[in-house]
Design an enzyme around this catalytic site. Sequence first.
Site, PDB file in Angstrom:
ATOM      1  N   HIS A  75      17.054  45.323   4.521  1.00 59.14           N
ATOM      2  CA  HIS A  75      15.643  44.941   4.615  1.00 59.14           C
ATOM      3  C   HIS A  75      14.767  46.188   4.733  1.00 59.14           C
ATOM      4  O   HIS A  75      13.724  46.289   4.078  1.00 59.14           O
ATOM      5  CB  HIS A  75      15.448  44.007   5.810  1.00 59.14           C
ATOM      6  CG  HIS A  75      14.076  43.446   5.928  1.00 59.14           C
ATOM      7  ND1 HIS A  75      13.211  43.817   6.929  1.00 59.14           N
ATOM      8  CD2 HIS A  75      13.411  42.534   5.169  1.00 59.14           C
ATOM      9  CE1 HIS A  75      12.076  43.151   6.783  1.00 59.14           C
ATOM     10  NE2 HIS A  75      12.173  42.369   5.726  1.00 59.14           N
ATOM     11  N   ASP A 121      11.729  39.764   2.483  1.00 60.18           N
ATOM     12  CA  ASP A 121      11.852  38.967   3.702  1.00 60.18           C
ATOM     13  C   ASP A 121      12.727  37.735   3.479  1.00 60.18           C
ATOM     14  O   ASP A 121      13.534  37.372   4.339  1.00 60.18           O
ATOM     15  CB  ASP A 121      10.470  38.562   4.217  1.00 60.18           C
ATOM     16  CG  ASP A 121       9.683  39.733   4.787  1.00 60.18           C
ATOM     17  OD1 ASP A 121      10.227  40.853   4.875  1.00 60.18           O
ATOM     18  OD2 ASP A 121       8.513  39.525   5.150  1.00 60.18           O
TER      19      ASP A 121
END
Length: 142
Positions: A75, A121
Site C-alpha cells: 500500500h 486502498d
Amino acid sequence: MNPAHLLVLAAVCISLSGASSIAPQPLNLIQFGNMIQCTIPGSSPLLDYADYGCYCGRGGSGTPVDKLDRCCQAHDKCYTDAYRFYRCWPFLTLYSHTCSNRKVICRGNTTKCKAFVCNCDRVAANCFAKAPYNKRNYNNCK
C-alpha cells in the site's frame, strides 16, 4: 490604525505563520478505513492498523513482519507510485467508492489520480481481509 487593531492583526499573522508549518492531515484515511470495515466488518482500522508491524501506520522501513505487514508495504508503494505517475497526493485525495457484500468498488472517479488512489486502498483492504491479524505484531517492528 489604532493600537488595538494592530495588536489583533499581529496576532492573526503570528497564528497563520505557525499554522503554515503544521503538516496537512490525511483526509482520505476515513475512506480507507471505511473500505477496511467493508472487507472486515467489525474491525477498528484506526486502532488495529495504525501501528502494526513495520509498515502499517506512518512511514515504514525494514522487513515486514508478516503477510498483513506486507499488505501495508504494498500500500505504501502504491501511494508512492500515485505521486510518481500522477503527481497526486494520496493522503489528500478524496475518491468515490461503494461497499456491497464485503466487496469494495471504485466508481465515478473523474481523474486518474482519484481512480489510482481508490484502487490502492481497495487492493489493500482486500489484502487485509485475507491476512491473519497477530496481536503480537501491533507496535512491534522486529
